[in-house]
Write a protein that holds these residues in place. Structure first.
Motif, short mmCIF file in Angstrom:
data_model
loop_
_atom_site.label_atom_id
_atom_site.label_comp_id
_atom_site.label_asym_id
_atom_site.label_seq_id
_atom_site.Cartn_x
_atom_site.Cartn_y
_atom_site.Cartn_z
N CYS A 42 0.84 -1.21 0.00
CA CYS A 42 0.00 0.00 0.00
C CYS A 42 0.87 1.25 0.00
N LEU A 43 1.94 1.22 0.79
CA LEU A 43 2.87 2.35 0.86
C LEU A 43 3.55 2.59 -0.49
N GLU A 44 3.99 1.51 -1.13
CA GLU A 44 4.66 1.63 -2.43
C GLU A 44 3.70 2.20 -3.48
N ALA A 45 2.44 1.72 -3.46
CA ALA A 45 1.44 2.22 -4.42
C ALA A 45 1.15 3.70 -4.16
N ALA A 46 1.08 4.09 -2.89
CA ALA A 46 0.80 5.48 -2.53
C ALA A 46 1.92 6.41 -3.02
N ARG A 47 3.16 5.95 -2.87
CA ARG A 47 4.29 6.75 -3.34
C ARG A 47 4.30 6.87 -4.85
N LEU A 48 3.93 5.77 -5.52
CA LEU A 48 3.87 5.80 -6.98
C LEU A 48 2.78 6.76 -7.46
N ALA A 49 1.65 6.75 -6.76
CA ALA A 49 0.54 7.63 -7.13
C ALA A 49 0.72 9.05 -6.61
N GLN A 50 1.78 9.26 -5.80
CA GLN A 50 2.06 10.57 -5.19
C GLN A 50 0.87 11.04 -4.34
N GLU A 51 0.32 10.08 -3.60
CA GLU A 51 -0.80 10.35 -2.70
C GLU A 51 -0.26 10.46 -1.28
N LYS A 52 0.03 11.67 -0.85
CA LYS A 52 0.67 11.88 0.45
C LYS A 52 -0.18 11.39 1.62
N ARG A 53 -1.48 11.64 1.56
CA ARG A 53 -2.34 11.23 2.67
C ARG A 53 -2.36 9.71 2.80
N SER A 54 -2.44 9.02 1.66
CA SER A 54 -2.42 7.55 1.68
C SER A 54 -1.06 7.03 2.12
N ASP B 154 8.03 9.00 9.91
CA ASP B 154 7.66 9.40 8.54
C ASP B 154 6.22 9.92 8.52
N TYR B 155 5.34 9.24 9.26
CA TYR B 155 3.94 9.66 9.34
C TYR B 155 3.84 11.05 9.97
N GLU B 156 4.60 11.27 11.04
CA GLU B 156 4.60 12.58 11.71
C GLU B 156 5.03 13.68 10.74
N ALA B 157 6.09 13.40 9.97
CA ALA B 157 6.61 14.39 9.01
C ALA B 157 5.57 14.70 7.93
N ILE B 158 4.87 13.66 7.45
CA ILE B 158 3.84 13.86 6.42
C ILE B 158 2.68 14.69 6.98
N CYS B 159 2.29 14.41 8.21
CA CYS B 159 1.21 15.17 8.84
C CYS B 159 1.58 16.65 8.98
N LYS B 160 2.83 16.91 9.34
CA LYS B 160 3.29 18.30 9.43
C LYS B 160 3.23 18.97 8.07
N GLU B 161 3.63 18.23 7.04
CA GLU B 161 3.60 18.77 5.67
C GLU B 161 2.17 19.08 5.23
N LEU B 162 1.24 18.21 5.62
CA LEU B 162 -0.17 18.39 5.25
C LEU B 162 -0.93 19.29 6.22
N ARG B 163 -0.23 19.74 7.27
CA ARG B 163 -0.84 20.55 8.33
C ARG B 163 -2.02 19.82 8.97
N ASP B 164 -1.81 18.55 9.21
CA ASP B 164 -2.82 17.69 9.82
C ASP B 164 -2.47 17.53 11.30
N LEU B 165 -3.02 18.41 12.13
CA LEU B 165 -2.69 18.41 13.56
C LEU B 165 -3.17 17.14 14.26
N GLU B 166 -4.38 16.69 13.92
CA GLU B 166 -4.93 15.47 14.53
C GLU B 166 -4.01 14.28 14.25
N GLY B 167 -3.57 14.17 12.99
CA GLY B 167 -2.68 13.09 12.61
C GLY B 167 -1.34 13.19 13.31
N GLU B 168 -0.83 14.42 13.44
CA GLU B 168 0.45 14.64 14.13
C GLU B 168 0.35 14.19 15.58
N GLY B 169 -0.77 14.50 16.21
CA GLY B 169 -0.97 14.06 17.59
C GLY B 169 -1.04 12.55 17.70
#
Length: 300
Positions: A112-124, A151-166
Motif C-alpha cells: 500500500c505504501l509503495e502504491a501510494a508513493r507511486l501515485a504521489q498520494e501523500k495522505r495515503s 515518517d507519518y509525523e513528518a507527512i502530517c506536518k507537511e499536510l498541516r494535519d494536527l490530529e494526525g500529528e498528535g
C-alpha cells in the motif's frame, strides 16, 4: 460493443455477466495488440471485482494494469492503477490485522505504501506509514515502528494535519515505552497533549494524561502522577456525561487516580519514617545518653 454490454449489466446489478463481457474486451485487446484497450479492460475487471468484494481477483487485474502501464511508460495509467491498488491492499491489510496476522498485514501495508508513493498520494502514504508503525508495535518491534511513525509525523506536518500529528506522537510514545525510554516517551506524550489541547480532542487529552501518569508513577514522581490522573479522571467524567463514552471509562480512571493518591500518601509516610522519626530517635537517644552521664539538670 462488449464494453457497453458490460456497463449495462453493471448498471442492472448483474456483475457476473458484466465480468464475462469485460473478459471479452480483454481477449480482443490482446489479440489485436491494443495496449490501451488491454489496460482499460484490466482496470474495469479490477473495479467490478472490487464491487463484488473479491479483492484477490481485483488485485490481480489492477496489478496487471500497473504492469502494462509501467512497461508502456504511460504515467497517467500508472497513477490510475496505483490509486486502485492502494484501496485493495489497504482492505486486505485491514482484514489481516483484524485476524491478528500482523506479518501479512505488514506485507500488504508495505504494498500500500509503495502504491501510494507511486501515485504521489501523500495522505495515503501517511496512512500506510502509520499502519505499518502500529503493526510493528503489535509485533513488539518498536525500533522499526518508530521509523515509519516518524515518517507519518513528518507527512502530517507537511499536510498541516494536527490530529494526525498528535496520533503519530502518541504512537511514537508507545514505542519508546516498549524500549523503556521514559524520557523520549514523556517528550512525545507532552507533544501529543499540547496538540490535543489545541484541537480540543478530549479523548486524546485523557489518553495522554493517563500514559503520563503511569510513567510518573513508575518513576516515583507521585505528585505528578496524581495531577495527570486527576486530569484524566475529570476528562473521563466530562466525556461520559456528554454521552460519548462508557461508564467503565470513569471507573478505570477512578482506580488509577486512587492508586496514585495511595502511592503519594505512602511516599509521604515513608518520608516521615525515614527522616522525621529518625531525627526524633536521634534526639531521644541524645537525651537518654545525657541523663545516663549524670549531666542532666536533675543530677546536679
Amino acid at each position: 460493443a462488449y464494453s457497453n454490454l458490460a456497463q449495462h449489466f453493471q448498471k442492472v446489478k448483474d456483475p457476473k455477466t458484466g465480468v464475462y463481457f469485460y473478459e471479452k474486451c480483454l481477449e480482443i485487446s490482446r489479440l489485436t495488440g491494443d495496449k490501451r484497450g488491454e489496460m482499460a479492460a484490466n482496470n474495469d475487471l479490477g473495479l467490478i471485482y472490487q464491487g463484488m468484494n473479491d479483492v484477490n481477483s481485483a488485485i490481480k487485474f489492477h496489478e496487471r494494469h500497473l504492469e502494462l502501464a509501467t512497461d508502456g511508460e504511460v504515467p497517467s495509467e500508472e497513477n490510475v492503477a496505483a490509486k486502485e491498488l492502494i484501496k485493495v491492499y489497504k482492505k486486505v491489510a485491514g482484514t489481516k490485522e483484524g485476524a491478528n496476522d500482523h506479518e501479512e498485514a505488514v506485507r500488504y501495508y508495505q504494498k500500500c505504501l509503495e502504491a501510494a508513493r507511486l501515485a504521489q498520494e501523500k495522505r495515503s502514504e501517511g496512512m500506510a506509514c502509520y499502519r505499518l508503525g502500529r503493526a510493528y508495535i503489535m509485533m513488539e518491534e518498536p525500533l522499526r515502528a518508530i521509523s515509519f511513525l516518524e515518517d507519518y509525523e513528518a507527512i502530517c506536518k507537511e499536510l498541516r494535519d494536527l490530529e494526525g500529528e498528535g496520533q503519530a506522537c502518541a504512537a511514537i510514545a508507545s514505542a519508546y515505552q516498549m524500549l523503556t525510554n521514559d524520557e523520549k516517551a514523556v517528550e512525545y506524550l507532552d507533544k501529543c497533549l499540547s496538540i490535543a489541547s489545541e484541537t480540543e480532542n478530549l479523548m486524546a487529552q485523557g489518553e495522554a494524561n493517563c500514559a503520563l501518569g503511569v510513567i510518573h508513577n513508575k518513576r516515583g514522581q507521585y505528585d505528578k502522577a496524581v495531577d495527570c490522573f486527576e486530569r484524566n479522571f475529570e476528562i473521563a467524567r466530562s466525556t461520559v456525561s456528554g454521552g460519548h463514552g462508557d461508564t467503565s471509562l470513569v471507573d478505570i480512571s477512578r482506580v488509577y487516580l486512587g492508586m496514585a493518591k495511595g502511592n503519594a500518601i505512602l511516599n509521604q509516610y515513608l518520608h516521615v519514617i525515614n527522616h522525621d522519626i529518625k531525627a526524633l530517635l536521634v534526639w531521644k537517644t541524645r537525651g537518654t545518653l545525657h541523663a545516663a552521664d549524670g549531666s542532666g539538670s536533675g543530677s546536679k
